[in-house]
Structures are given as C-alpha cells and as structure tokens.
Design a protein around this motif. Sequence first.
Motif, PDB file in Angstrom:
ATOM      1  N   UNK A  69      -0.539   6.632   6.883  1.00 60.59           N
ATOM      2  CA  UNK A  69      -0.789   5.674   5.809  1.00 60.59           C
ATOM      3  C   UNK A  69       0.215   4.531   5.852  1.00 60.59           C
ATOM      4  N   UNK A  70       1.484   4.868   6.086  1.00 58.65           N
ATOM      5  CA  UNK A  70       2.525   3.841   6.158  1.00 58.65           C
ATOM      6  C   UNK A  70       2.226   2.864   7.287  1.00 58.65           C
ATOM      7  N   UNK A  71       1.834   3.378   8.443  1.00 59.60           N
ATOM      8  CA  UNK A  71       1.540   2.516   9.599  1.00 59.60           C
ATOM      9  C   UNK A  71       0.454   1.503   9.236  1.00 59.60           C
ATOM     10  N   UNK A  72      -0.548   1.921   8.472  1.00 55.73           N
ATOM     11  CA  UNK A  72      -1.638   1.021   8.096  1.00 55.73           C
ATOM     12  C   UNK A  72      -1.197  -0.021   7.063  1.00 55.73           C
ATOM     13  N   UNK A  73      -0.286   0.358   6.172  1.00 55.40           N
ATOM     14  CA  UNK A  73       0.130  -0.523   5.077  1.00 55.40           C
ATOM     15  C   UNK A  73       1.329  -1.388   5.455  1.00 55.40           C
TER      16      UNK A  73
END
Length: 195
Positions: A112-116
């Motif tokens: 999720x962090x990678x996407x955000x």
Amino acid sequence: MKTKKRGTLFVLSGPSGVGKGTLRARALKDIEGLTYSVSCTTRPPRPGDREGVDYRFVSEEEFTRMIEKGLFLEYARVHGGPRYGTLREDVERELDAGQDVLLEIDVQGARQIRAIVPDAVMIFLLPPSDEELERRLRERGTETEAELSARMASARQELKEARTYDRVLVNDDLDKASAALRTMIMDFREGRSQR
C-alpha cells in the motif's frame, strides 16, 4: 528564506519473526534524525510491549472507525487475526518537518505504501533460512502451533515479494544486519545510492 527539505520515508518489511523490531530499535538508537511511526493494532500486548512506544493498542471497533475516517496511510489484517495500521497524520507531520521516518510493517502494508508514496525507500528483511525463521518464531513463544503454521505459510508467500523492494537485507547476524541497515539509510540520505 530557505525551506526545510522534506524527510524520506523508509519502510522496513518482511515476514513475522525475521527481526524487524530489533533492527528498527537499533536504527532509531544509532541514526540521528530518524523517527519511528508507532503503528496501531488490535492485537493484545505481548510481554514487554509498551503502549504508545511499541504500538497503540485499540479495539476492533476503534480501528474500524479510524479506517472510516481515512486516518490510515496503510492498514491490513495480518495472518487472519489482528489488524495493524500506520496513522497518516503522524508520518506526514514528521516528513513535513524534515525528519526521516522509519516504518516497520508487514508486506501487505508495504504494498500500500509503495502505491501511495512511490518515493519511499523499501527495504525487505530476509531470514537466513526457513528453518531459522521457524526457530525464531518458536523461540518467541507467542503463537499456537496453528498460528505458527499460518505465519510460516504467509512467510513463504511474502518472501517472493523481496524482488520488488529497493534493497534486500539478510538478518543472519544481528550486528552485521544492523550495520548494513544503517549504511543503507545513510546512503539514501546522502544521495549516493542508486535506486
């Protein structure tokens, strides 16, 4: 007037029992200007856990309300059990103040962090072997046999994602792994590392 440079978000991720917490604690002690964002969790405290230091312990109902309010940067239900999440406001406040932030999160949260936050520095922590990982989990003594089996099955899947991270670090010797993590963070800070 010179504006303060925004901090860097470092994500330390990997399977349960690989030593994320131990390496995180050492990094915070050894690296000036590195802060840690304390995650929220619905799991009960383990022996030695400190409220607001290791985790913020919240009820399932409170966690759901926090999701509904959009308070989390990332959150996940781990191993079919408790939920964990990182508060967006905590991370943004530190980054905006020019502080580097270290997150210690599971693989789901890291995705999720990678996407955000595409410029986050993603570091995957590997065990030296499956056998050593299982030994560490058993030594911890916090899981039943069924939970241990579930964690090992999850770990085998999570290990496949290591290739999607910026850096991979094997925790086969705590002092060496700690020094390597410090070097990785310092290299990114100084702009010497090639991503």
